[in-house]
Write a protein that holds these residues in place. Structure first.
Motif, PDB file in Angstrom:
ATOM      1  N   TYR A 375       0.845  -1.190   0.000  1.00 18.07           N
ATOM      2  CA  TYR A 375       0.000   0.000   0.000  1.00 18.07           C
ATOM      3  C   TYR A 375       0.885   1.246   0.000  1.00 18.07           C
ATOM      4  CZ  TYR A 375      -2.875   3.810   1.769  1.00 18.07           C
ATOM      5  OH  TYR A 375      -3.484   5.023   1.937  1.00 18.07           O
ATOM      6  N   ILE A 376       0.523   2.215  -0.828  1.00 21.81           N
ATOM      7  CA  ILE A 376       1.292   3.456  -0.946  1.00 21.81           C
ATOM      8  C   ILE A 376       0.564   4.555  -0.177  1.00 21.81           C
ATOM      9  CG2 ILE A 376       2.193   5.189  -2.540  1.00 21.81           C
ATOM     10  CD1 ILE A 376       2.178   3.013  -4.705  1.00 21.81           C
ATOM     11  N   TYR A 377       1.252   5.155   0.818  1.00 26.85           N
ATOM     12  CA  TYR A 377       0.674   6.217   1.629  1.00 26.85           C
ATOM     13  C   TYR A 377       0.828   7.536   0.883  1.00 26.85           C
ATOM     14  CZ  TYR A 377      -0.305   9.066   5.786  1.00 26.85           C
ATOM     15  OH  TYR A 377      -0.839   9.954   6.690  1.00 26.85           O
ATOM     16  N   ALA A 378      -0.309   8.085   0.393  1.00 24.16           N
ATOM     17  CA  ALA A 378      -0.282   9.227  -0.513  1.00 24.16           C
ATOM     18  C   ALA A 378       0.434  10.441   0.070  1.00 24.16           C
ATOM     19  CB  ALA A 378      -1.715   9.607  -0.901  1.00 24.16           C
ATOM     20  N   HIS A 379       0.306  10.657   1.378  1.00 26.41           N
ATOM     21  CA  HIS A 379       0.889  11.866   1.978  1.00 26.41           C
ATOM     22  C   HIS A 379       2.418  11.829   2.037  1.00 26.41           C
ATOM     23  CE1 HIS A 379      -2.981  13.535   2.955  1.00 26.41           C
ATOM     24  NE2 HIS A 379      -3.343  12.403   3.551  1.00 26.41           N
ATOM     25  N   SER A 380       2.973  10.704   1.719  1.00 26.82           N
ATOM     26  CA  SER A 380       4.449  10.618   1.711  1.00 26.82           C
ATOM     27  C   SER A 380       5.031  11.081   0.381  1.00 26.82           C
ATOM     28  CB  SER A 380       4.880   9.170   1.976  1.00 26.82           C
ATOM     29  OG  SER A 380       4.465   8.755   3.265  1.00 26.82           O
ATOM     30  N   TYR A 381       4.155  11.504  -0.545  1.00 21.58           N
ATOM     31  CA  TYR A 381       4.614  11.860  -1.886  1.00 21.58           C
ATOM     32  C   TYR A 381       4.259  13.303  -2.208  1.00 21.58           C
ATOM     33  CZ  TYR A 381       5.434   6.888  -2.449  1.00 21.58           C
ATOM     34  OH  TYR A 381       5.897   5.605  -2.278  1.00 21.58           O
ATOM     35  N   GLU A 382       4.968  13.830  -3.176  1.00 26.07           N
ATOM     36  CA  GLU A 382       4.754  15.210  -3.586  1.00 26.07           C
ATOM     37  C   GLU A 382       3.311  15.401  -4.065  1.00 26.07           C
ATOM     38  OE1 GLU A 382       6.506  18.435  -6.862  1.00 26.07           O
ATOM     39  OE2 GLU A 382       7.417  16.456  -6.644  1.00 26.07           O
ATOM     40  N   GLY A 383       2.715  16.478  -3.612  1.00 25.61           N
ATOM     41  CA  GLY A 383       1.329  16.746  -3.978  1.00 25.61           C
ATOM     42  C   GLY A 383       0.344  15.842  -3.265  1.00 25.61           C
ATOM     43  N   ASN A 384       0.816  15.083  -2.278  1.00 29.47           N
ATOM     44  CA  ASN A 384      -0.042  14.166  -1.513  1.00 29.47           C
ATOM     45  C   ASN A 384      -0.783  13.177  -2.413  1.00 29.47           C
ATOM     46  OD1 ASN A 384       0.515  15.520   1.018  1.00 29.47           O
ATOM     47  ND2 ASN A 384      -0.770  17.171   0.216  1.00 29.47           N
ATOM     48  N   PHE A 385      -0.068  12.728  -3.454  1.00 31.82           N
ATOM     49  CA  PHE A 385      -0.680  11.789  -4.380  1.00 31.82           C
ATOM     50  C   PHE A 385       0.365  10.837  -4.931  1.00 31.82           C
ATOM     51  CE2 PHE A 385      -1.651  10.412  -8.697  1.00 31.82           C
ATOM     52  CZ  PHE A 385      -2.883   9.797  -8.504  1.00 31.82           C
TER      53      PHE A 385
END
Length: 426
Positions: A375-385
């Motif tokens: 599972y990829i946690y969106a908030h860990s990425y640029e733009g929260n996506f």
């Protein structure tokens, strides 16, 4: 003649030629004349508003066809009375000679009472005429409805009402002895609402209250003075309730604030529950406006809270403000189309398994079974996506939400297209 009876009763016609209104049914080619010519008729249901001739037509048919006539009121009659009439009529049994059983307000008969009629109607041992102000599709059991022909009676036209007035003034045993000068009729026509009985009884009240030395001049001012106030034709539990709220909702959906406040006024004048109106506006705010103007739902919900706290008469202002705001808002039905399509596919495809990476993993065993893995946690990425699959494999790439054609959802469309890179076809 019994002069104590209301004018509408005294003027009730005994022959079809004297009947006023409902030309499609009673005219030269109308079905009522055809029944009389044939000397027989099927079971009927007359559906229409009060005072348009339902009871009168039933009486005329019985008289013209020379049939025995039983009249029951659904308010006061019991199953026992219905069965007694049927038992008395069973001896005849022939379609042509079966007595007419007239049931006023048949929509008030419960299922057991309607069931008691069914066998006799089916065998032809009685001929039923039911009168109802409510939609028989909802109020009459299907088995009975299928054995009857339904005829819709309309509110009386202005010309019909004027004819009734002139007949009453010239032919009624009581009023014809008076000097009645009908100078104006607009108020009488307007207050009657197409109801002949209401018109005649109001006319009689005005004549009796306004007469001096056995003479009276009928004017709109006199009529309004005698009438004092209009009692609106609005049944909070009947068809008017559903028709007018439907007109209100459709006017708001159609972005017509003028029609919206008119239908709102009709409901308020008729004593409609203000919380019912406010609840419907909350639903409308999501169903018909949605994300085209997200504030609409906030305002509609606040309206419900406000009218609940304030009550009438001040609540009318809040309801009006909200109805106008909703009518003037941009419209989108994307929320309801999205959820309805998603529900359809969910029902069609059955219980598709949740992808492993989206599953909850509260226990060690679940983690060992790869629940939640990758599972990829969106908030860990640029733009929260971060792009990943959220639907079951069988529905991969299915777009349930289609942004509406409005400025707010155009922003949604641009954002979704940017982050999903045409994955969903936006």
């Amino acid at each position: 003649m019994n002069e104590s009876r209301p004018l509408a009763e005294r003027m009730r016609p005994a022959k079809l030629d004297d009947f006023v209104g409902q030309g499609l049914l009673t005219g030269a080619d109308g079905v009522i004349r055809k029944f009389i010519s044939a000397g027989a008729m099927p079971s009927l249901i007359f559906w229409g508003p009060p005072g348009v001739g339902k009871t009168t037509l039933a009486n005329i048919l019985a008289r013209e066809l020379n049939k025995e006539f039983y009249s029951l009121s659904a308010i006061s009659s019991s199953v026992k009375e219905v069965r007694e009439i049927i038992e008395r009529s069973e001896k005849g049994g022939l379609f042509k000679h079966s007595p007419i059983v007239f049931i006023d307000e048949i929509h008030r008969f419960n299922k057991a009472q309607q069931d008691a009629l069914l066998g006799a109607v089916e065998k032809g041992s009685i001929t039923l005429i039911g009168a109802t102000t409510e939609n028989p599709s909802f109020e009459v059991i299907p088995a009975l409805l299928s054995r009857c022909r339904v005829y819709v009676l309309q509110p009386l036209e202005r010309e019909d009402l004027l004819e009734l007035l002139n007949r009453a003034a010239g032919k009624d045993e009581v009023l014809s002895r008076m000097q009645i000068d009908i100078r104006e009729t607009d108020a009488l026509i307007r207050l009657s609402g197409g109801d002949g009985r209401k018109l005649l009884n109001l006319f009689e009240a005005v004549v009796m209250a306004g007469a001096k030395n056995n003479a009276v001049a009928i004017t709109d001012e006199l009529v309004m003075h005698i009438a004092q106030q209009v009692i609106p034709l609005y049944d909070k539990k009947g068809e008017q309730h559903y028709d007018i709220i439907s007109a209100f909702i459709k006017s708001v959906r159609g972005s017509d604030p003028n029609a919206a406040v008119y239908w709102l006024a009709r409901m308020l004048n008729g004593g409609e529950d203000i919380l019912f109106i406010a609840r419907r506006m909350i639903i409308l705010a999501s169903e018909d406006i949605g994300n085209a103007n997200p504030n609409a739902l906030v305002i509609a919900n606040n309206c419900f809270q406000a009218v609940n706290s304030i009550g009438m008469p001040e609540a009318r202002i809040i309801l009006s403000q909200t109805a106008i705001y909703l009518a003037c808002s941009p419209k989108s039905n994307s929320a309801i189309t999205a959820i309805d399509e998603a529900r359809r596919r969910a029902a069609e495809e059955g219980d598709l398994p949740v992808p492993l990476h989206l599953r909850n993993a509260p226990t060690k065993l679940m983690k060992e079974l790869n629940y939640g893995k990758d599972y990829i946690y969106a908030h860990s990425y640029e733009g929260n996506f971060a792009q990943q699959e959220y639907l079951p494999d069988k529905l991969k790439g299915t777009a349930f939400y289609e942004p509406g054609a409005n400025s707010k959802e155009d922003e949604f469309r641009k954002y979704l297209k940017k982050i999903w890179r045409d994955y969903y076809g936006y």
